[in-house]
Write a protein that holds these residues in place. Structure first.
Motif, short mmCIF file in Angstrom:
data_model
loop_
_atom_site.label_atom_id
_atom_site.label_comp_id
_atom_site.label_asym_id
_atom_site.label_seq_id
_atom_site.Cartn_x
_atom_site.Cartn_y
_atom_site.Cartn_z
N VAL A 161 17.63 9.96 -0.86
CA VAL A 161 18.22 11.07 -2.25
C VAL A 161 18.76 10.29 -3.56
O VAL A 161 18.89 9.81 -4.72
N ALA A 162 19.51 8.46 -2.63
CA ALA A 162 19.93 8.30 -3.94
C ALA A 162 18.85 7.54 -4.87
O ALA A 162 19.19 7.22 -6.55
N GLY A 163 18.26 6.96 -4.09
CA GLY A 163 16.71 6.47 -5.05
C GLY A 163 16.17 7.47 -5.90
O GLY A 163 15.74 6.92 -7.33
N LEU A 164 15.68 8.85 -5.51
CA LEU A 164 15.10 9.64 -6.84
C LEU A 164 16.16 10.12 -7.86
O LEU A 164 15.65 9.99 -8.56
N ILE A 165 17.74 10.69 -7.17
CA ILE A 165 18.08 10.39 -9.24
C ILE A 165 18.25 9.40 -9.68
O ILE A 165 18.12 9.90 -10.85
N CYS A 220 13.88 3.37 -2.54
CA CYS A 220 13.32 4.08 -2.83
C CYS A 220 13.52 4.93 -4.63
O CYS A 220 12.81 5.47 -4.45
N GLU A 221 13.71 3.92 -5.24
CA GLU A 221 13.30 4.32 -6.54
C GLU A 221 11.84 4.11 -6.61
O GLU A 221 11.86 4.78 -7.87
N GLU A 222 11.24 3.89 -5.75
CA GLU A 222 10.00 3.62 -6.34
C GLU A 222 8.94 4.68 -5.47
O GLU A 222 7.77 4.83 -5.19
N ILE A 223 9.53 6.47 -5.10
CA ILE A 223 8.89 7.14 -4.24
C ILE A 223 8.14 7.94 -5.57
O ILE A 223 7.41 8.52 -5.65
N GLU A 247 0.96 -1.39 0.20
CA GLU A 247 0.12 -0.27 0.22
C GLU A 247 1.22 1.55 0.29
O GLU A 247 0.07 2.03 0.17
N ILE A 248 2.21 1.27 -0.36
CA ILE A 248 2.82 2.33 -0.04
C ILE A 248 2.28 3.22 -1.35
O ILE A 248 3.14 3.26 -2.70
N LYS A 249 1.80 4.66 -1.03
CA LYS A 249 1.64 5.15 -1.93
C LYS A 249 1.60 7.05 -1.39
O LYS A 249 0.75 6.85 -0.42
#
Ligand SMILES: *Cc1c(COP(=O)(O)O)cnc(C)c1O
Length: 306
Positions: A181-185, A157-160, A6-8
């Motif tokens: 931040v690495a996942g966002l990048i 974190c690439e799923e944010i 459910e992470i959204k």
């Protein structure tokens, strides 16, 4: 894995005169609403780590953090959900015989065991030899680094960011151990830039992030406004209360409020060159707010929390 299905989180617009006057639109991704006491980004960093621990039939997770750590609390909670035992290796052996603070008391209630170690020993936490000794001592354990920042944490974190977030030119996020931040990048679009706001002063964080990322389109600002990690002054408290009053969003005093303060400062000084459509990632972190307020009240200020 069903625990994390459910992470959204939603984006909410922050409307402040300073943004309007500069023709800037700012939205905030409410990762803070993922769970009432567990910071959203900590769930994301644990997702694939815990999945791996379960697949490998480990029976215990060991990880590291300070006495107020959001990551330690998130790990304890996930341990309870998944029936994995958890050990928190906590910085500061002086805590050994003291009453637990509310963060650690919650961890204990979720079933976590603690190992309090000296600050000197804590420095060895990423040292291969030290980790090997831990592995030998605690067989069948899965060891997760401080803050949950490893390859699998970054992957979570690439799923944010989601498809709709292509709307934004620039994505801003607070930085501690660097995994978020690495996942966002790694998951940003080519035309987007990632700005990280470090909660630490003069950290070596650029080197850590570089190890995990696939492009150079990012920049980290160190905390040079508030004298470093977990330093809170009156000015910051007033800022938090003011933003809460104007927007209904309560920002934490360690990470997210400092980020927004820094951004507003740059905009008011005409130093903002990063685009007109900004997305802020609100990573939460309010679980220790009462304890922080207890200390602040002695200094004559207080974060208004309702
Ligand atoms: C841990 C944490 C961060 C920092 O995330 P990293 O991935 O460690 O850089 C930011 N905000 C909150 C509320 C956190 O708990």
């Amino acid at each position: 894995m069903f625990y994390f299905k459910e992470i959204k989180s939603e984006n909410q617009e922050i409307k402040l005169p300073i943004f309007k006057n500069n023709n800037i639109r700012v939205f905030i991704k409410r990762e803070d609403l993922i769970h009432s006491i567990i910071s959203g980004n900590k769930f994301r960093k644990l997702k694939y780590n815990v999945e791996k621990a379960l697949n490998e039939k480990k029976d215990q997770i060991i990880t590291f953090g300070g006495a107020f750590s959001n990551h330690i609390l998130a790990t304890a909670y996930i341990g309870k959900l998944t029936n994995l035992k958890t050990i928190g290796i906590i910085r500061g052996d002086e805590l050994l015989n003291k009453k637990l603070n509310s963060t650690l008391q919650n961890c204990k209630n979720f079933g976590m065991k603690f190992l309090f170690i000296s600050r000197t020993d804590y420095k060895k936490r990423n040292n291969a030899e030290y980790i090997n000794t831990l592995r030998k001592k605690h067989t069948n354990s899965f060891i997760i680094p401080e803050g949950g920042t490893n390859y699998l944490g970054v992957k979570g974190c690439e799923e944010i960011l989601e498809k709709d977030d292509d709307f934004f030119d620039v994505i801003c996020c607070p930085v501690g151990s660097g995994g978020t931040v690495a996942g966002l990048i790694n998951s940003k679009k080519k035309f987007q830039k990632i700005l990280g706001f470090s909660a630490l002063k003069s950290s070596n964080i650029n080197n850590v992030i570089t190890k995990f990322v696939n492009n150079n389109d990012w920049k980290i600002f160190d905390d040079n406004f508030f004298k470093g990690y977990s330093k809170i002054d009156n000015r910051l408290v007033n800022f938090i209360n003011d933003i809460n009053k104007q927007t209904g969003i309560l920002l934490d005093p360690i990470y997210n409020s400092k980020m927004l303060y820094h951004i507003i400062k740059m905009i008011s000084n005409d130093q903002w060159i990063y685009g007109k459509k900004i997305l802020l990632i609100n990573t939460g972190g309010l679980q220790s707010i009462n304890e922080i307020n207890f200390k602040l009240k002695k200094k004559g200020c207080e974060i208004i929390n309702h």
